[in-house]
Design a protein around this motif. Structure first.
Motif: not given
Length: 336
Positions: A147-169, A220-223
Motif C-alpha cells: 500500500v505504501a509503495i504503490y503510489p511511487s511506482i508510476k514515477r519510474f516504471s510503466h507497471w504501477p498497475q501490476l503493483m496495484l494488482g498485487m495490493t488489491f488482490n 508519469l507512467k502507466s501500462t
C-alpha cells in the motif's frame, strides 16, 4: 479512483448523493476516501470474498460475519490507500483536469487533515484485523508495505498497475487463511491471486487510458502508455491467463458446474469489454472500468453456489485435510 461528475443532481450516483447529504465539514474527507466513487472498494473486496467462499466447507454458505468484516475492511483500507495516493500525488493532481478538484489538490484539506484521517482509518483496519488468528494478522499486515509503495511506482516504471494488482488482490490470500484459522492451501490461493492480478491489469489499464495524455505531459507512467495501440492484445493475454488461473483454482478445490459457468460468463464479459473498447474515448474507458464490478458478482455467486452444491468430504478426507491444515500452520506457511 475517481472520475469527473456532473453538477446535475439527476446524473449523480447514489453514492455521490449520499456524500452530498453529509454535513459540509465531512464531505471533503468522504471524497478523499472516494466514498462517492465506490467501484474501487468493490474491486478490492471481491478477491477476499472469492477466497472466503472457496475455503468454506462444502455444502455450507460462507460466514456472513467474515464477509462483513472483509466488506468493511475493504472500504476502510481502500480509503486509506486513496489518502496515501493523494498525499503522494497532490502536486500532480493539480495539473490534471480529472483530478484537480480532489480535496488535497484543491487545498480543500491540508496534508495534516489527510494524515489524521489516515491514522483513523488505519486504526479501524487494525481493529478488524485483530478479529482474526495470529497467522492471518501477520499475513494481512504484510500487505501494508505494498500500500505504501504503490503510489511511487508510476514515477519510474510503466507497471504501477501490476503493483496495484498485487495490493488489491491480497484478500485472495487472506480470505482462505481467515476461514481456516491460519492454514493456507497455496495450490488454491496462488492461482486465484494470479487471476486477480491479471484482472487488475485489465481494468486499471482501461482506467489509465483516461489520463494518458496528462500523464505523458507531467512525466508519469502507466501500462496504458506502455501498451499504447497494442492495448487490446495485451488485455487479451491477461484475460486468457486470468481465466486459466481460475480454472486451475477450480480444479484444485474440486469446484462443480456453477463455478465453471461463472468463469465462462466472465470470459465472455472480458471478450466483449476488450473487443468494444475505444481506448481514445474517456467515457467508454470509464464505462468499461465500472463493468468489472459485474465480474466480481458473477464469480462470487458461482463460487458460493458451487461450494454449497459440492459433496461434503467423508471422514477420512476431513482427517487428511486437518493434518494438512495443522502442518500449514507452521511459520513456513506464511513465506511468499
Amino acid at each position: 479512483m475517481a472520475t469527473t461528475s456532473s453538477s446535475k443532481p439527476s446524473s449523480q450516483s447514489l453514492a455521490e448523493r449520499g456524500v452530498a447529504a453529509l454535513p459540509s465539514g465531512l464531505q471533503p474527507f468522504a471524497r478523499l476516501m472516494r466514498l462517492d466513487k465506490p467501484s474501487g472498494a468493490w474491486l478490492l473486496m471481491w478477491p477476499g470474498f472469492w477466497s472466503v467462499s472457496l475455503a468454506t466447507q462444502a455444502s455450507h454458505l460462507p460466514s456472513m460475519t467474515t464477509l462483513a468484516l472483509f466488506g468493511v475492511g475493504s472500504v476502510v483500507m481502500r480509503g486509506a490507500g486513496c489518502v496515501v495516493n493523494d498525499l503522494w500525488d497532490k502536486d500532480f493532481d493539480r495539473r490534471v483536469e480529472r483530478t484537480k478538484s480532489r480535496p488535497l489538490a484543491s487545498r480543500e484539506l491540508t496534508p495534516t487533515d489527510a494524515v489524521m484521517l489516515l491514522g483513523g482509518l488505519s486504526g479501524v483496519g487494525l481493529l478488524i484485523l485483530l478479529e482474526f488468528d495470529v497467522n492471518s494478522i501477520v499475513l494481512g499486515a504484510s500487505s501494508l508495505s505494498l500500500v505504501a509503495i504503490y503510489p511511487s511506482i508510476k514515477r519510474f516504471s510503466h507497471w504501477p498497475q501490476l503493483m496495484l494488482g498485487m495490493t488489491f488482490n491480497w484478500g485472495a490470500l487472506l480470505g482462505w487463511s481467515v476461514v481456516c484459522d491460519g492454514a493456507v492451501d497455496w495450490t488454491a490461493v496462488l492461482p486465484l491471486y494470479v487471476s486477480g492480478i491479471c484482472w487488475t491489469l485489465i481494468y486499471d489499464t482501461i482506467y489509465a487510458h483516461q489520463d494518458k495524455a496528462d500523464d505523458l505531459m507531467i512525466g508519469l507512467k502507466s501500462t496504458a502508455i506502455k501498451f499504447g495501440d497494442q492495448t487490446k492484445q495485451w488485455l487479451s493475454g491477461f484475460s486468457l491467463l486470468m481465466c486459466s488461473s481460475l480454472v486451475i483454482t477450480g480444479v484444485n478445490t474440486g469446484q462443480c458446474w456453477p463455478y465453471y459457468t461463472a468463469v465462462t460468463i466472465t470470459a465472455a464479459n472480458l471478450i466483449h469489454q476488450i473487443s468494444t473498447l475505444n481506448i481514445n474515448d474517456s467515457d467508454d474507458c470509464w464505462r468499461k472500468f465500472k463493468q468489472n464490478t459485474q465480474i466480481g458478482w458473477i464469480l462470487f455467486i458461482g463460487i458460493v453456489l458451487s461450494t454449497y452444491l459440492k459433496n461434503r468430504p467423508n471422514s477420512d478426507q476431513r482427517d487428511n485435510f486437518k493434518v494438512i491444515s495443522d502442518n500449514s500452520k507452521q511459520p513456513l506457511s506464511l513465506s511468499l
